[in-house]
Structure formats: C-alpha cells, structure tokens
Design an enzyme around this catalytic site. Structure first.
Site, short mmCIF file in Angstrom:
data_model
loop_
_atom_site.label_atom_id
_atom_site.label_comp_id
_atom_site.label_asym_id
_atom_site.label_seq_id
_atom_site.Cartn_x
_atom_site.Cartn_y
_atom_site.Cartn_z
N ASN A 1 -10.20 -3.05 2.26
CA ASN A 1 -9.92 -2.96 0.82
C ASN A 1 -11.19 -2.61 0.08
O ASN A 1 -12.27 -2.49 0.68
CB ASN A 1 -9.37 -4.30 0.30
CG ASN A 1 -7.95 -4.58 0.76
OD1 ASN A 1 -7.12 -3.68 0.79
ND2 ASN A 1 -7.68 -5.82 1.12
N HIS B 1 0.83 -1.22 0.00
CA HIS B 1 0.00 0.00 0.00
C HIS B 1 0.86 1.27 0.00
O HIS B 1 0.52 2.27 0.62
CB HIS B 1 -0.95 0.00 1.19
CG HIS B 1 -1.94 -1.12 1.19
ND1 HIS B 1 -3.12 -1.08 0.47
CD2 HIS B 1 -1.92 -2.33 1.80
CE1 HIS B 1 -3.79 -2.22 0.65
NE2 HIS B 1 -3.07 -2.99 1.44
N TYR C 1 0.48 -4.35 11.79
CA TYR C 1 0.31 -2.98 11.33
C TYR C 1 0.98 -1.99 12.28
O TYR C 1 1.73 -1.11 11.86
CB TYR C 1 -1.17 -2.64 11.17
CG TYR C 1 -1.73 -3.05 9.83
CD1 TYR C 1 -2.23 -2.10 8.94
CD2 TYR C 1 -1.77 -4.38 9.44
CE1 TYR C 1 -2.74 -2.47 7.70
CE2 TYR C 1 -2.26 -4.76 8.21
CZ TYR C 1 -2.75 -3.80 7.35
OH TYR C 1 -3.23 -4.18 6.12
#
Length: 502
Positions: free
Chosen positions: A127, A55, A337
C-alpha cells in the site's frame, strides 16, 4: 486507400458484411445461422469479469527496476544483485471503491508490483502506507465489510467504519495516516509505496534477515484537501488514470527509490515490539533504510483490460533469496490472493500474458479452466505426473530456503493481548506532524464522523486521548466546529472502551 487487415470471425474466417444481420427476407425474422450476430451478442454479455473484492479501481503501467546498490550480503535473489535490470508492472488502486468509484477519494492506495525475473515472477503487494488497520487476517473480512455497502441501505456506512475502528485500537496507526494529509495523494506519482508486511531475505550461506521494503517517490509528496478533491471529482472521476497515462505518454517517466530496512533474524526475539505486527513500523533510527535502486514506469499498456484488469498480483510469488515471515496477515494473503485470482480470472490465470513469467515454466498442473499449456509443460508430453521416467521437470534443492529460527513463543507473538497500540501513533502525532497537519487531521476525522452515533464518537475519542491529550481534544473541538458536538460526560460507554492509559 492503404491496405487494411481483413475482419474475421474468432476462428479466422473472413466476414463479408459487418453492418447487417441476416434475415429471412427483407422484413423477415433473423436467422439462427447468423453465427456472427450471435457471437457478437454472446461475447458482449461476457465482456465483464468479476471485479476485485477490494482494490477494484486501479491504474497501472509497465517499467523497469534497476539495482544500483549492493545488498548481496542479505540475499541471493538474482533480481536484487548489483546492476540487475528487471522488467516490471505496477498497479495502483483504491481499497474500498468499486470500479466506477471516483479516483480522488480519501482511502488507502494499493501499491502492487510484479517483477518478471529470470527465476520467476516476484510480486510485492503493498500500500501507500507502511501499516494496516488489523494485525490478524481473521479480522480482515469483517474490516472490509465495514468499507463496503450497508446490506439494507446499499450505501457506505461511516457508523460501521467508526464502530469497528473504535472497537479495534490496533487500527489507530492506520486511521491516523488515512485521515492525515497523506490520505489523499493528488495522483499515483506523488505517493510512496511500501511492502508493509515483514518479509525475509536469505543469502547463499543460508542466513536469513527480516526486511521491510520501501519505495519513495522521486516526484515529491503532493496531497489534496477534502474540499479540493470534491472539486476535482465534480469534473472527472478518472483523475488518477488521466494523470498517470498522460505523464507516461508525454515521456515524463515517474520514478521511485527502492530502500529496505534490515533486521538480523534472531533480533526479532529481543526487539521492543513484535516485528511481524502489520500495525507497527520499524523505527528508522534502529533500522536505517538502505538504498537498493529505483524503478521507473515508462510504458502505458496497449490494452487496459488485458494488461491491468487481468493482472494478478500475489505475495505467494517469490523467488530464491526472498521469502515470507510469521506476519499473520502475510501468511493468510499467501493463500487468499492466489485464490481470488483463480475465482476471478480462472484456474490457470498465470498463463494470461501479463501474468506469464518470462523465464521457462515447468510444472504438473493439469487441465481445468483456461488450460492453454499444451502437452509439454512438464518438459515431456509423457511426463504428466511426478516422479517419472520420461525426463519431466524435477525439483531444485538449491532453491530451498533456510529454516526459521524464531521461537514462535505464544506470548511474544500473540496478536490479541499485550500490545501497545498507542506509542507509535503518539510519535507520529506529536513528533512528526506540525500544528497545521494536526489541525487538518482532526478536521478530516470530524468530517468522516458525520452522522455517527455519539457513543461511538466518544469511544473513538477516548482512544485518541490515550495517544495524546491534544489528539482527543482536537477531534472533539473539530466535531463541535462541524456541528457534530456532543456531551462526552453524558454518553454511556460500553465495556470495550479503554478507561486507563496503556
């Protein structure tokens, strides 16, 4: 001339000359004491931070979430109560490309949302598709390797992609969506967003409900063909950035309807599929979407780097009334993350203004890189540990979520065996898509398989056969039409190729 601010050093001292470096005489060497020259050069060397591993190429804007429905029976989260208005940040992205990649590539689009609630930041990292390629995070690094550059050629490798996908039938659902019309939206405003994972909501009574989050574009769906996208990339690599920025700058604020699907907690034990499997959708007939509200993007960032590149989204950020599920991919992302942000942005990345909560924050994390908290982040300068006697922050038992009631039965939630990876794809191919969509799907797959070894093509086509005979036949015909034909009967197929229907 109107008054203008004085140019200063980063320490605030006025700069008398910003045009000429200081030298020892007119032609002499430069002086080490010219601190501002050294500062400018040193800062320039450090202006780039590590890009996101995935990303990396993204576009974002600020907005507001407004709750117009009533889901208070499912959640105590203040941000989701009727009439709530919550400031937010959205970032859209492609998965595989680097920061300099073209916006109009066929790829899954990231759809990350940060809500600045009065109970803390709530992040929803999803997404533009409701499913993903793998159901277990153990396979995620390997999958991402196939999307990146080959270690020898330093080029993207279709062989690596199709080899992995053909050996991982769980990827069929996502591959089909990616290669369909929706795999190439014209811009961020004309695509849906999904939380993708199964999350949970819980209410004041301690009842838990499994939930899927959906964000449906109110601009309608628009997509490009591969040929149309190639024409655009030949003119600009920043088509998404241009479209999103200009749309908001012109006051045409895009909106998305927020919906949820809800499943009672214990129904996870008896429904016909594993509801925590990221490669599956929940049928709308069984779990109809419930309208919650909408969000609108209405402000462009003043500084892209500060507000979008520095933005750190993580599913670890939840608030009371919202929580996670046994989804294996989600469980791993709770760690990965936040850890990626610590590496990329610094230990205290959540104090970067765009990531900073808008509610009071008190904790006992100390020191380290980018510590800008000062001495009273815990509530009292003398309270730098817990428990303490100096009025430092204390726990809040009312924020504790109810215990899970799922059995954790190994057979029920095993991620490697006993899965039907074909039925939901069959429904998408045969019942949702029309003839034109199916033809374009097969043509897109054939184009993406250019140069892939024949035995990998055949192994993948046998998966398509198990979805629907027309799917496998359509891809083989499209391959032949594209000059990529082969004799499937003459191809040795390894032991990983399915030989019978599920």
């Amino acid at each position: 001339m109107t008054d203008r601010p004085t140019l200063t050093t980063t320490a605030g001292s006025p700069i008398p000359d910003n045009q000429n470096s200081v030298s020892a005489g007119e032609r002499g060497p430069l002086l080490l004491q010219d601190y501002q020259l050294i500062e400018k050069l040193a800062h320039q060397n450090r202006e780039r931070i590590p890009e996101r591993t995935v990303h990396a190429k993204g576009w974002g804007a600020h907005g507001t979430l407004k709750i117009t429905g009533d889901i208070s029976r499912y959640t105590k989260a203040k941000a989701l109560q009727p009439g709530a208005e919550v400031p937010m940040l959205a970032r859209f992205s492609t998965v595989a490309g680097e920061q300099g990649a073209a916006d109009h590539e066929r790829d899954v689009r990231g759809f990350a949302l940060k809500f600045y609630t009065e109970e803390g930041n709530w992040d929803l990292v999803g997404n533009n598709t409701p499913v993903f390629f793998v159901r277990d995070a153990y396979k995620f690094p390997d999958f991402i390797h196939t999307q990146k550059r080959h270690p020898r050629t330093n080029m993207r490798s279709p062989t690596a992609m199709w080899d992995f996908w053909s050996l991982s039938p769980e990827s069929l659902h996502q591959v089909t969506i990616l290669m369909s019309d929706r795999g190439l939206p014209v811009d961020p405003m004309h695509m849906n967003g999904y939380g993708s994972h199964t999350y949970s909501l819980w209410n004041d009574a301690g009842e838990r409900f499994w939930v899927k989050f959906h964000f449906k574009t109110e601009q309608g769906h628009k997509h490009y063909s591969n040929a149309e996208a190639e024409q655009i990339v030949g003119k600009t690599r920043e088509g998404y950035q241009e479209a999103l920025y200009n749309t908001i700058e012109e006051g045409r604020f895009p909106r998305w309807k927020m919906q949820i699907q809800v499943m009672p907690e214990l129904e996870a034990e008896t429904c016909s599929f594993n509801p925590f499997d990221l490669t599956k959708v929940w049928p709308h007939a069984d779990y109809p979407p419930i309208d919650v509200g909408h969000f609108e993007l209405n402000r462009n960032p003043d500084n892209y780097f500060s507000e979008i590149e520095n933005a750190a989204f993580s599913p670890s950020n939840i608030v009371p009334g919202i929580s996670w599920s046994p989804d294996k991919m989600l469980q791993a992302r709770i760690f990965s993350y936040a850890d990626a942000h610590r590496h990329r942005l610094g230990t205290h990345y959540e104090q970067i203004p765009v990531n900073r909560p808008k509610c009071p924050v008190h904790h006992y994390n100390r020191d380290g890189e980018m510590n800008v908290y000062g001495g009273s982040i815990s509530g009292d300068v003398n309270a730098y540990y817990e428990p303490n006697s100096f009025n430092g922050a204390v726990e809040q038992p009312s924020a504790k979520e109810p215990p899970l009631k799922v059995s954790g039965n190994a057979d029920r939630y095993d991620h490697r065996t006993g899965h039907d990876d074909y039925s939901q794809v069959r429904a998408l191919f045969a019942e949702v898509m029309d003839d034109g969509e199916r033809q374009r799907l097969c043509a897109n797959i054939a184009g993406a398989m250019a140069g892939v070894p024949d035995y990998i093509k055949e192994r993948q086509c046998r998966h398509f056969d198990l979805v629907h005979p027309d799917y496998g036949a359509g891809v083989r015909k499209a391959l032949a039409d594209a000059g990529e034909g082969y004799d499937p009967n003459g191809i040795p197929v390894d032991e990983n190729t399915p030989q019978a229907a599920e």
